[in-house]
Scaffold this active site. Structure first.
Site, PDB file in Angstrom:
ATOM      1  N   ASP A 165       0.819  -1.207   0.000  1.00 33.01           N
ATOM      2  CA  ASP A 165       0.000   0.000   0.000  1.00 33.01           C
ATOM      3  C   ASP A 165       0.854   1.260   0.000  1.00 33.01           C
ATOM      4  OD1 ASP A 165      -2.357  -1.377  -0.090  1.00 33.01           O
ATOM      5  OD2 ASP A 165      -2.814  -1.181   2.035  1.00 33.01           O
ATOM      6  N   ASN A 177      -4.211   8.846   1.754  1.00 35.53           N
ATOM      7  CA  ASN A 177      -4.743   8.253   2.983  1.00 35.53           C
ATOM      8  C   ASN A 177      -5.130   9.307   4.010  1.00 35.53           C
ATOM      9  OD1 ASN A 177      -4.883   5.519   2.562  1.00 35.53           O
ATOM     10  ND2 ASN A 177      -3.106   4.999   3.796  1.00 35.53           N
ATOM     11  N   ASP A 178      -4.120  10.016   4.515  1.00 34.51           N
ATOM     12  CA  ASP A 178      -4.380  10.886   5.658  1.00 34.51           C
ATOM     13  C   ASP A 178      -3.300  11.931   5.864  1.00 34.51           C
ATOM     14  OD1 ASP A 178      -2.250   9.349   6.832  1.00 34.51           O
ATOM     15  OD2 ASP A 178      -3.711   7.902   7.551  1.00 34.51           O
ATOM     16  N   ARG A 188       4.729  13.296  23.937  1.00 38.97           N
ATOM     17  CA  ARG A 188       3.988  14.131  24.871  1.00 38.97           C
ATOM     18  C   ARG A 188       2.659  14.566  24.281  1.00 38.97           C
ATOM     19  NH1 ARG A 188       8.681  18.565  26.226  1.00 38.97           N
ATOM     20  NH2 ARG A 188      10.428  17.269  25.537  1.00 38.97           N
ATOM     21  N   ARG A 206      -6.482  18.202  23.993  1.00 40.75           N
ATOM     22  CA  ARG A 206      -5.153  17.737  24.350  1.00 40.75           C
ATOM     23  C   ARG A 206      -5.120  16.235  24.071  1.00 40.75           C
ATOM     24  NH1 ARG A 206      -3.584  18.034  29.614  1.00 40.75           N
ATOM     25  NH2 ARG A 206      -1.413  18.508  29.080  1.00 40.75           N
ATOM     26  N   ASP A 232      -2.528  12.866  21.867  1.00 38.49           N
ATOM     27  CA  ASP A 232      -1.288  12.524  21.175  1.00 38.49           C
ATOM     28  C   ASP A 232      -1.273  13.071  19.758  1.00 38.49           C
ATOM     29  OD1 ASP A 232      -0.388  11.210  23.390  1.00 38.49           O
ATOM     30  OD2 ASP A 232      -0.634   9.185  22.593  1.00 38.49           O
ATOM     31  N   THR A 241      -9.032   2.727   6.618  1.00 38.75           N
ATOM     32  CA  THR A 241      -8.573   1.380   6.966  1.00 38.75           C
ATOM     33  C   THR A 241      -7.084   1.387   7.316  1.00 38.75           C
ATOM     34  OG1 THR A 241      -8.275   0.918   4.595  1.00 38.75           O
ATOM     35  CG2 THR A 241     -10.313   0.145   5.620  1.00 38.75           C
ATOM     36  N   SER A 261      -6.820   2.162  13.344  1.00 38.91           N
ATOM     37  CA  SER A 261      -6.080   1.803  14.554  1.00 38.91           C
ATOM     38  C   SER A 261      -6.399   2.737  15.710  1.00 38.91           C
ATOM     39  CB  SER A 261      -4.569   1.823  14.278  1.00 38.91           C
ATOM     40  OG  SER A 261      -4.222   0.901  13.270  1.00 38.91           O
ATOM     41  N   GLN A 311       4.507   9.175   5.070  1.00 41.44           N
ATOM     42  CA  GLN A 311       5.725   9.178   4.254  1.00 41.44           C
ATOM     43  C   GLN A 311       6.337  10.571   4.238  1.00 41.44           C
ATOM     44  OE1 GLN A 311       4.162   7.652   0.542  1.00 41.44           O
ATOM     45  NE2 GLN A 311       4.337   5.550   1.214  1.00 41.44           N
TER      46      GLN A 311
END
Length: 289
Positions: A77, A151-152, A160, A177, A179, A190, A195, A248
């Site tokens: 992918d 994708n994103d 932190r 607040r 991650d 997907t 996740s 990437q």
């Protein structure tokens, strides 16, 4: 055989030494098969070093979309994401042969690739359009980054909590607040978004999902907005924050940076086998009962 596509390009991924010989064999077998069909075959310049055959043209990834009317991508992918972004202005369709792990974007398996590709060349396929995100990052009204993602777009901190303010179409949504935050297309739901507890969106939907990563306020949940929305994320507290596109490339962010995300003008065209079913793919890849 009368092919729907007359000029076919091949792009491959370069793997570790253990997988290199098999990749070389698969690439060579594919190129030889396409040439035997009387097709014009163009191989991406770096990939050409792994193809043991003559009679094909070589071209850079930047120009290959102008020389072919179908691009076959052999890899995972991640390879499909890179090639798709690189060829986004050409509208040339892509078909993926899976040499990765799950392979949500790569439909064909190497053991059956020649038979499946012959069917596609004869016109037995589905063509699907996938939307892209366009992202601009500015600091003190100066443009820092201008890119697209299939994708994103992810804003996150490695170690932190960071503080982010989110606006949609100029309207305040929240200050969180966490991650980090994932802005994902249906294609990307997907991937990292899944996740992080985000929804799976069918690729025919035109929408963007905003998915928090481990939010400090547990009631902060993912939200999906129309694809024509303009999302602005303001970095309030940065620590070691960074932004990445399709996983990437990572770039550091500072407090006060503005990230603007909207639907890109371009889209990616994917070729699927004629019997492709999105729900079958999900069931197989995610091991649903």
């Amino acid at each position: 055989m009368q092919s729907t596509f007359r000029s076919v390009a091949i792009v491959g991924k370069y793997m570790d030494a253990a997988a290199l010989q098999q990749m070389r064999s698969d690439l060579t077998r594919l190129a030889h098969h396409l040439l035997a069909q009387g097709l014009h075959v163009c191989v991406e310049s770096n990939t050409a070093a792994f193809v043991e055959h003559e009679g094909f043209e070589q071209a850079s990834l930047e120009t290959i979309g102008n020389k072919a009317d179908l691009v076959i991508v052999m890899g995972g992918d991640g390879t499909m994401l890179s090639v798709g972004r690189a060829l986004r202005d050409t509208a040339v369709p892509l078909i993926g042969i899976n040499r990765g792990r799950l392979g949500f974007l790569t439909d064909l398996q190497t053991e059956h690739m020649l038979d499946e590709i012959d069917k596609i060349l004869q016109g037995h396929f589905q063509l699907e359009s996938r939307m892209l995100l366009h992202s601009e990052t500015t600091r003190d009204n100066t443009l820092l980054l201008n890119t697209v993602a299939l994708n994103d777009v992810v804003i996150k901190s490695a170690f932190r909590l960071i503080e982010l303010e989110v606006h949609v179409d100029g309207l305040f949504v929240s200050r969180q607040r966490s991650d980090g935050l994932i802005l994902t297309t249906p294609t990307g739901t997907t991937a990292y978004g899944l996740s992080a507890g985000g929804p799976i969106m069918h690729p025919d939907l035109e929408a963007i999902s905003i998915v928090p990563i481990s939010p400090h306020t547990l009631s902060y949940r993912p939200i999906t907005v129309p694809a024509d929305s303009v999302i602005e994320v303001i970095v309030v507290h940065a620590a070691d924050a960074q932004i990445s596109y399709d996983g990437q490339g990572q770039y550091p962010l500072s407090a006060g940076d503005h990230v603007r995300i909207a639907r890109a003008q371009q889209s990616i065209q994917l070729v699927h086998p004629e019997d492709y079913c999105y729900f079958d793919m999900l069931r197989n890849k995610l091991n649903w009962g």
